[in-house]
Design an enzyme around this catalytic site. Structure first.
Site, PDB file in Angstrom:
ATOM      1  N   ARG A   1     -21.014  46.941 -26.813  1.00 15.65           N
ATOM      2  CA  ARG A   1     -20.466  48.174 -27.390  1.00 15.65           C
ATOM      3  C   ARG A   1     -20.898  49.418 -26.616  1.00 15.65           C
ATOM      4  O   ARG A   1     -20.276  50.454 -26.703  1.00 15.65           O
ATOM      5  CB  ARG A   1     -20.839  48.279 -28.878  1.00 15.65           C
ATOM      6  CG  ARG A   1     -19.987  47.352 -29.738  1.00 15.65           C
ATOM      7  CD  ARG A   1     -20.339  47.405 -31.193  1.00 15.65           C
ATOM      8  NE  ARG A   1     -21.523  46.613 -31.498  1.00 15.65           N
ATOM      9  CZ  ARG A   1     -22.016  46.457 -32.712  1.00 15.65           C
ATOM     10  NH1 ARG A   1     -21.439  47.039 -33.737  1.00 15.65           N
ATOM     11  NH2 ARG A   1     -23.080  45.709 -32.915  1.00 15.65           N
TER      12      ARG A   1
ATOM     13  N   ARG B   1     -16.910  56.874 -37.035  1.00 15.71           N
ATOM     14  CA  ARG B   1     -18.302  56.434 -37.174  1.00 15.71           C
ATOM     15  C   ARG B   1     -19.210  57.651 -37.229  1.00 15.71           C
ATOM     16  O   ARG B   1     -19.202  58.482 -36.323  1.00 15.71           O
ATOM     17  CB  ARG B   1     -18.670  55.511 -36.002  1.00 15.71           C
ATOM     18  CG  ARG B   1     -20.068  54.960 -36.109  1.00 15.71           C
ATOM     19  CD  ARG B   1     -20.280  53.708 -35.294  1.00 15.71           C
ATOM     20  NE  ARG B   1     -19.661  52.518 -35.844  1.00 15.71           N
ATOM     21  CZ  ARG B   1     -20.091  51.872 -36.918  1.00 15.71           C
ATOM     22  NH1 ARG B   1     -21.142  52.310 -37.581  1.00 15.71           N
ATOM     23  NH2 ARG B   1     -19.471  50.779 -37.333  1.00 15.71           N
TER      24      ARG B   1
ATOM     25  N   GLU C   1     -44.364  35.051 -24.648  1.00 12.09           N
ATOM     26  CA  GLU C   1     -43.381  34.763 -23.585  1.00 12.09           C
ATOM     27  C   GLU C   1     -42.680  33.449 -23.889  1.00 12.09           C
ATOM     28  O   GLU C   1     -43.302  32.494 -24.347  1.00 12.09           O
ATOM     29  CB  GLU C   1     -44.087  34.624 -22.227  1.00 12.09           C
ATOM     30  CG  GLU C   1     -44.520  35.936 -21.641  1.00 12.09           C
ATOM     31  CD  GLU C   1     -45.212  35.754 -20.293  1.00 12.09           C
ATOM     32  OE1 GLU C   1     -45.275  34.624 -19.772  1.00 12.09           O
ATOM     33  OE2 GLU C   1     -45.704  36.765 -19.770  1.00 12.09           O
TER      34      GLU C   1
ATOM     35  N   LYS D   1     -10.845  55.078 -38.933  1.00  9.50           N
ATOM     36  CA  LYS D   1     -12.293  55.086 -39.159  1.00  9.50           C
ATOM     37  C   LYS D   1     -12.974  56.066 -38.217  1.00  9.50           C
ATOM     38  O   LYS D   1     -12.654  56.121 -37.037  1.00  9.50           O
ATOM     39  CB  LYS D   1     -12.832  53.675 -38.913  1.00  9.50           C
ATOM     40  CG  LYS D   1     -14.331  53.554 -38.997  1.00  9.50           C
ATOM     41  CD  LYS D   1     -14.775  52.115 -38.772  1.00  9.50           C
ATOM     42  CE  LYS D   1     -15.012  51.819 -37.317  1.00  9.50           C
ATOM     43  NZ  LYS D   1     -15.605  50.501 -37.071  1.00  9.50           N
TER      44      LYS D   1
HETATM   45  C1  R5P Z   1     -16.580  48.640 -33.769  1.00  4.69           C
HETATM   46  O1  R5P Z   1     -15.801  49.233 -33.050  1.00  4.69           O
HETATM   47  C2  R5P Z   1     -16.400  47.211 -34.157  1.00  4.69           C
HETATM   48  O2  R5P Z   1     -15.114  46.758 -33.873  1.00  4.69           O
HETATM   49  C3  R5P Z   1     -16.715  46.996 -35.623  1.00  4.69           C
HETATM   50  O3  R5P Z   1     -15.758  47.719 -36.395  1.00  4.69           O
HETATM   51  C4  R5P Z   1     -18.083  47.468 -35.957  1.00  4.69           C
HETATM   52  O4  R5P Z   1     -19.011  46.914 -35.083  1.00  4.69           O
HETATM   53  C5  R5P Z   1     -18.434  47.115 -37.385  1.00  4.69           C
HETATM   54  O5  R5P Z   1     -19.710  47.596 -37.643  1.00  4.69           O
HETATM   55  P1  R5P Z   1     -20.285  47.690 -39.113  1.00  4.69           P
HETATM   56  O6  R5P Z   1     -20.122  46.341 -39.773  1.00  4.69           O
HETATM   57  O7  R5P Z   1     -21.730  48.059 -38.909  1.00  4.69           O
HETATM   58  O8  R5P Z   1     -19.547  48.773 -39.830  1.00  4.69           O
END
Ligand code: R5P
Length: 287
Positions: free
Chosen positions: A86, A183, A36, A181
């Site tokens: 996020r 993800r 803690e 992009k």
């Molecule tokens: C996402 O929408 C953020 O703006 C960054 O593009 C993202 O967090 C980048 O993450 P990483 O470096 O893991 O690709």
């Protein structure tokens, strides 16, 4: 007015205190044998600027404890980086709105919140107190200017980052473009092929956060394939998790520059000036 900070924001807090012409209250941080956290502050003032980047769970708990320890003072919270921002909505049924949960916890005991390039501005409404966001895009632009690159292309990794990239580019009147992009997972991204005017040019990829470095590394590969001369990367929040720095260097990034919202070896741009100006402006309007 005095400044006080968590362990993860000592550099920024010290720079901020200098800009505000005040001092930083010392805090002793330790842990009980069961893990803690504990802290004890030095003497507080009537007004306190609490600086605490939420970079991980321990930093979050330490910030909650620090705010509580500052009870009795009029506290302003500076949240340079806010983890959990996020997850700003429920993407799937059963998920928490983590940004809201964190914002609500941090609002208790402070009268105002200042965030820096928060991932999604909509998160500001989750704080139970007045919250404003400042952006370091122009400071990044000024840093890029100091590199004296000839006709650089400023590139956002996705359309969402285009406004940010546009503000960076305005510092030098440079050309700006964006990629598409998608993800695939927390560590994997896919970039739609796009022909850019990158041949024989320096390209600076700019984003709010660099976490695993996957986004920037993928974009860098595409740019070198298209004949870019060199690729730089700049961001506000250098989370740099899981070997991200090495990953980026291996991907050919010539230089990585981050701000001090998360303190690391690449923190070459300070948020202190802008935060100090925001605080001073707010105080002069109140008088
Ligand atoms: C996402 O929408 C953020 O703006 C960054 O593009 C993202 O967090 C980048 O993450 P990483 O470096 O893991 O690709």
């Amino acid at each position: 007015m005095k400044v006080i900070c968590t362990e993860k924001s000592q550099l920024l807090a010290t720079n901020l205190a200098r800009a505000l012409k005040t001092s930083v209250v010392e805090v002793k941080y330790s842990c009980f044998p069961d893990g803690e956290q504990y802290l004890i502050t030095g003497e507080l003032d009537d007004e306190t600027v609490i600086v605490g980047s939420v970079v991980d769970n321990d930093a979050l708990v330490q910030l909650i404890l620090l705010i509580d320890a500052c009870e009795g003072s009029d506290n302003r919270l500076v949240l340079p980086y806010m983890a959990y921002a996020r997850q700003d909505k429920r993407f799937l049924p059963g998920e928490p709105i983590s940004a809201r949960a964190v914002a609500q916890v941090l609002s208790r005991g402070v009268s105002e919140i200042i965030t820096v390039d928060i991932h999604e501005k909509g998160v500001l409404k989750y704080f139970g107190k007045p919250a404003r966001n400042i952006s370091l895009a122009r400071d990044i632009g000024s840093y890029i200017k100091s590199l004296h690159l000839s006709n650089p292309l400023i590139l956002a990794p996705d359309e969402g980052a285009l406004t940010f990239a546009g503000h960076v580019a305005s510092a030098g009147g440079w050309e700006v473009d964006h990629l598409e992009k998608t993800r695939l997972s927390g560590v994997e991204v896919k970039m739609a092929p796009k022909q850019l005017c990158a041949a024989s040019r320096s390209v600076v990829i700019v984003d709010d956060i660099i976490s695993t470095g996957g986004t920037i590394a993928t974009a860098s590969g595409m740019l070198y394939q298209q004949g870019a001369k060199d690729v730089f990367a700049a961001c506000v929040h250098g989370v740099l998790t899981g070997g991200a720095y090495v990953h980026l260097m291996t991907a050919g990034i010539r230089e990585l520059v981050c701000c001090d919202t998360i303190e690391c070896g690449n923190s070459r741009i300070s948020a202190a000036g802008q935060i100090a100006r925001t605080i001073k402006n707010a105080d002069s309007k109140e008088q």
